[in-house]
Design a protein around this motif. Structure first.
Motif, PDB file in Angstrom:
ATOM      1  N   ASP A 110     -14.978 -61.802  73.484  1.00 46.69           N
ATOM      2  CA  ASP A 110     -14.049 -60.838  72.894  1.00 46.69           C
ATOM      3  C   ASP A 110     -13.232 -61.428  71.762  1.00 46.69           C
ATOM      4  O   ASP A 110     -12.704 -60.685  70.929  1.00 46.69           O
ATOM      5  CB  ASP A 110     -13.098 -60.312  73.978  1.00 46.69           C
ATOM      6  N   ALA A 111     -13.076 -62.730  71.715  1.00 48.81           N
ATOM      7  CA  ALA A 111     -12.293 -63.370  70.662  1.00 48.81           C
ATOM      8  C   ALA A 111     -12.876 -64.746  70.373  1.00 48.81           C
ATOM      9  O   ALA A 111     -13.366 -65.430  71.283  1.00 48.81           O
ATOM     10  CB  ALA A 111     -10.814 -63.492  71.054  1.00 48.81           C
ATOM     11  N   LEU A 124      -4.586 -73.026  64.338  1.00 50.32           N
ATOM     12  CA  LEU A 124      -5.427 -72.226  65.218  1.00 50.32           C
ATOM     13  C   LEU A 124      -5.647 -70.883  64.526  1.00 50.32           C
ATOM     14  O   LEU A 124      -4.698 -70.125  64.314  1.00 50.32           O
ATOM     15  CB  LEU A 124      -4.759 -72.028  66.577  1.00 50.32           C
ATOM     16  N   ARG A 125      -6.890 -70.596  64.166  1.00 49.91           N
ATOM     17  CA  ARG A 125      -7.214 -69.404  63.386  1.00 49.91           C
ATOM     18  C   ARG A 125      -8.102 -68.467  64.199  1.00 49.91           C
ATOM     19  O   ARG A 125      -9.120 -68.891  64.767  1.00 49.91           O
ATOM     20  CB  ARG A 125      -7.923 -69.792  62.086  1.00 49.91           C
ATOM     21  N   GLY A 126      -7.729 -67.211  64.258  1.00 54.83           N
ATOM     22  CA  GLY A 126      -8.541 -66.207  64.928  1.00 54.83           C
ATOM     23  C   GLY A 126      -9.495 -65.544  63.952  1.00 54.83           C
ATOM     24  O   GLY A 126      -9.066 -64.866  63.024  1.00 54.83           O
ATOM     25  N   ASP A 148      -7.987 -63.137  61.516  1.00 50.87           N
ATOM     26  CA  ASP A 148      -7.452 -64.037  60.490  1.00 50.87           C
ATOM     27  C   ASP A 148      -5.991 -64.383  60.735  1.00 50.87           C
ATOM     28  O   ASP A 148      -5.288 -64.811  59.820  1.00 50.87           O
ATOM     29  CB  ASP A 148      -7.618 -63.437  59.085  1.00 50.87           C
ATOM     30  N   GLU A 149      -5.516 -64.202  61.949  1.00 45.75           N
ATOM     31  CA  GLU A 149      -4.165 -64.630  62.300  1.00 45.75           C
ATOM     32  C   GLU A 149      -4.192 -66.131  62.529  1.00 45.75           C
ATOM     33  O   GLU A 149      -5.200 -66.689  62.995  1.00 45.75           O
ATOM     34  CB  GLU A 149      -3.707 -63.915  63.562  1.00 45.75           C
ATOM     35  N   ILE A 150      -3.110 -66.816  62.183  1.00 43.63           N
ATOM     36  CA  ILE A 150      -3.061 -68.263  62.368  1.00 43.63           C
ATOM     37  C   ILE A 150      -1.832 -68.645  63.181  1.00 43.63           C
ATOM     38  O   ILE A 150      -0.804 -67.956  63.161  1.00 43.63           O
ATOM     39  CB  ILE A 150      -3.052 -69.027  61.030  1.00 43.63           C
ATOM     40  N   GLY A 151      -1.971 -69.727  63.911  1.00 45.84           N
ATOM     41  CA  GLY A 151      -0.861 -70.376  64.584  1.00 45.84           C
ATOM     42  C   GLY A 151      -0.833 -71.827  64.146  1.00 45.84           C
ATOM     43  O   GLY A 151      -1.880 -72.480  64.057  1.00 45.84           O
ATOM     44  N   GLU A 163      -1.839 -64.983  55.835  1.00 45.34           N
ATOM     45  CA  GLU A 163      -2.773 -65.401  56.877  1.00 45.34           C
ATOM     46  C   GLU A 163      -2.611 -64.437  58.033  1.00 45.34           C
ATOM     47  O   GLU A 163      -1.683 -64.555  58.833  1.00 45.34           O
ATOM     48  CB  GLU A 163      -2.496 -66.833  57.324  1.00 45.34           C
ATOM     49  N   GLY A 164      -3.502 -63.442  58.093  1.00 49.92           N
ATOM     50  CA  GLY A 164      -3.354 -62.389  59.083  1.00 49.92           C
ATOM     51  C   GLY A 164      -2.168 -61.517  58.726  1.00 49.92           C
ATOM     52  O   GLY A 164      -2.119 -60.891  57.669  1.00 49.92           O
ATOM     53  N   THR A 165      -1.172 -61.463  59.578  1.00 55.57           N
ATOM     54  CA  THR A 165       0.042 -60.697  59.324  1.00 55.57           C
ATOM     55  C   THR A 165       1.208 -61.593  58.917  1.00 55.57           C
ATOM     56  O   THR A 165       2.327 -61.117  58.804  1.00 55.57           O
ATOM     57  CB  THR A 165       0.440 -59.905  60.587  1.00 55.57           C
TER      58      THR A 165
END
Length: 462
Positions: free
Chosen positions: A234-235, A250-252, A261-264, A301-303
Motif C-alpha cells: 500500500d505504500a 524519508l520519501r514517500g 512525494d512527502e518527505i520526513g 516536497e509533497g505538502t
C-alpha cells in the motif's frame, strides 16, 4: 510424475524469458537471468488455487465511508510521510542503501509504539536476537516492550504471528532474506521475494496488522526485486541520504492512504535518528553567502515547502567536449536550460565546463527549480553574486518564458518566515503576493538574465 515447469527470470528487474540469455532485454543487466520454478508456491498462477463459483456481493457506490484506522508512532516526521501513522491492515515497503538507517528508524518506531501500549513484533532475517538487543541498548531502547524473532522461513514467521495475540505492527527486516519451502529457489531470488511479500501482504489484510517490509536497493537506487512487489504493498518509502552528511530523508513515492512525494527529515546522531522540525534551516546552514553561482530555490516536497541552495560553477573547458556534472538534479533538465539560455537569451555558455550541485544532498525532481538553476548559472558565468535575501522558483519553457508553478503562496510564506525579502518567479496570482516581500515576476527568462548580467557589469565597473 509431471515435470515442474520453469522459467528464466532476471534477478534485477523480474523480466521472464522462455530460455536463458546472457543479457536482459528489459534492464540491460548481464548474467542476471536465473532459471526458477514458477508453477508452485504462494504466488503461483491462478491454476494452483481454485476459486470456485462463489459469487461476490455487489454494493452501491453511494454509501457511508469509514476512515482508515491508524496507529500513530509519535515520531512526527515518520507520521507525516505515512499520512498520519501506520494504517491497520496495510503493507509498507521501506527501501534504502545499506547502513542508511532503515533498521534504526524502524526500531525507534517499534519502541515508540510499544510505549503507547501497542503489540509490536520485530522479525529479523539478517541479525540475531542478541545483535538487535545490542543495537537497541545503544539507542537507549533496551527496555522497550518489543517482541523479537530471528527467522527467515515465511511459514514459520506466519505460524508464530498467528499463534500469539494479534500484533498491531509487524516489522520484517528484510524481505530479501525470507524464503518459503513451496518454491524451489534460493532466498533473494525474484520468485522468493515475490511469494514472501504476497504471503505477508495477505496476512496484513486478514489480521488487520500493519506490516512493514524492509527492502535492499540496487546500485541504481531502486528496491531490489521485481517491481510487482511495489504494486502489492500500500505504500513505498525510500530512505535517502549521503554518508558525508548527517541527515537522512524519508520519501514517500507511493501511498494509498496519504500524499505522495512527502518527505520526513532526520538527523543521524549517536542516539539514533532525531527529527528535524525545520528542514529549510538545515539545508541553508553554512550557505555560501556572497559567492557567485549560489541561488536559493523555494521548492515543494509533497505538502511541505523546502528552501535549498543551488550551487553552480561555470569554468572554461580545456576539452573538446565540455564536462557536465550534476548532483541532486536531472542532467537532461540541465541540458534543456542550457539550450534555452544559448538559443533564446544569447548566452554563450555551452563551451564551458558546468558543475551543478544541490547543497545538502537533497534530490530535486520538480521543474520549478529551472529558474533557480538558470540564475545560479548566469551568476557563476558573470561572476556576479546573487542577493542573499532572494529566492527563485519557476519553470522555464522552450520558448524562453517563465511559467508559474503550483503552491506559490506556500513557497513565499516559507521564504518570508526564514527572513528572505525578495522572490523571483513567474506570474503570481493575486492571493499569492505577500506584504513585506518584494516580488520579481518575470514573463521571460531574458529579463532575469539581463538583471543579473547588469549587476555583474556594474560590479566590474566599480
Amino acid at each position: 510424475m509431471a515435470r515442474a515447469k520453469s522459467s528464466f527470470i532476471c534477478q534485477s528487474c523480474g523480466a521472464a524469458y522462455t530460455r536463458w540469455q546472457g543479457r536482459c532485454d528489459a534492464c540491460g543487466e548481464w548474467n542476471a537471468i536465473v532459471e526458477e520454478l514458477v508453477d508452485s508456491g504462494i504466488g503461483a498462477g491462478p491454476k494452483s488455487a481454485k476459486a470456485g463459483n462463489r459469487a461476490v456481493p455487489l454494493v452501491p457506490l453511494k454509501g457511508e465511508t469509514e476512515s482508515a484506522a491508524r496507529i500513530v508512532t509519535g515520531i512526527a516526521e515518520l507520521d507525516r510521510v505515512t499520512g498520519g501513522g501506520f494504517v491497520m491492515g496495510s503493507a509498507l515497503l521501506v527501501g534504502g542503501d545499506p547502513g542508511i538507517g532503515k533498521s534504526t528508524l524502524l526500531l525507534q518506531a517499534a519502541a515508540a509504539l510499544a510505549a503507547r501500549g501497542r503489540r509490536v513484533v520485530y522479525v529479523s532475517g539478517e541479525e540475531a536476537v542478541a545483535q538487535v538487543r545490542l543495537r537497541a541498548q545503544r539507542l537507549g531502547l533496551g527496555d522497550a516492550d518489543v517482541h523479537l524473532a530471528a527467522e527467515t522461513n515465511v511459514e514459520i514467521v506466519l505460524a508464530t504471528l498467528e499463534a500469539g495475540p494479534a500484533p498491531h505492527l509487524v516489522i520484517v527486516d528484510s524481505i530479501q532474506t525470507l524464503w518459503t519451502d513451496r518454491v524451489e529457489s534460493a532466498p533473494g531470488t525474484v520468485t522468493q521475494v515475490r511469494t514472501s511479500a504476497q504471503a505477508l501482504t495477505r496476512f496484513a489484510k486478514k489480521s488487520g496488522a500493519a506490516v512493514v517490509l524492509v527492502g535492499h536497493v540496487t546500485k541504481d537506487g531502486q528496491i531490489a526485486g521485481p517491481r510487482v512487489v511495489e504494486h502489492m504493498v500500500d505504500a513505498v518509502l525510500y530512505f535517502e541520504g549521503d554518508s558525508s552528511h548527517t541527515f537522512r530523508i524519508l520519501r514517500g513515492v507511493k501511498n494509498r492512504y496519504g500524499a505522495t512525494d512527502e518527505i520526513g527529515v532526520f538527523e543521524m546522531t549517536t542516539l539514533g535518528l532525531s527529527e528535524v522540525a525545520n528542514p529549510s534551516a538545515l539545508f541553508l546552514d553554512q550557505r555560501d553567502e556572497g559567492a557567485a553561482g549560489s541561488a536559493v530555490f523555494a521548492g515543494m516536497e509533497g505538502t511541505r515547502p523546502v528552501l535549498v541552495e543551488i550551487q553552480a560553477l561555470v569554468a572554461p573547458s580545456p576539452l573538446g567536449t565540455p564536462r557536465r556534472a550534476v548532483v541532486g538534479w536531472d542532467s537532461s533538465r540541465l541540458s534543456m536550460v542550457l539550450a534555452v539560455l544559448e538559443t533564446r537569451c544569447g548566452v554563450r555558455i555551452g563551451a564551458n565546463d558546468i558543475y551543478l550541485n544541490v547543497a545538502g544532498g537533497l534530490r530535486i525532481a520538480e521543474p520549478a527549480a529551472d529558474l533557480a538553476v538558470a540564475a545560479a548559472l548566469i551568476s557563476s558565468l558573470t561572476g556576479s553574486p546573487l542577493p542573499n535575501d532572494a529566492v527563485y522558483f519557476g519553470e522555464i519553457s522552450l520558448a524562453g518564458g517563465v511559467r508559474p508553478v503550483v503552491h506559490a503562496g506556500l513557497r513565499l510564506r516559507e521564504a518570508q518566515k526564514l527572513g528572505f525579502a525578495a522572490a523571483h518567479s513567474g506570474r503570481l496570482g493575486e492571493g499569492d503576493r505577500l506584504a513585506g516581500l518584494r516580488h520579481g515576476e518575470h514573463g521571460q527568462l531574458l529579463d532575469l538574465v539581463g538583471m543579473i548580467a547588469s549587476k555583474g557589469k556594474a560590479r566590474g565597473a566599480e
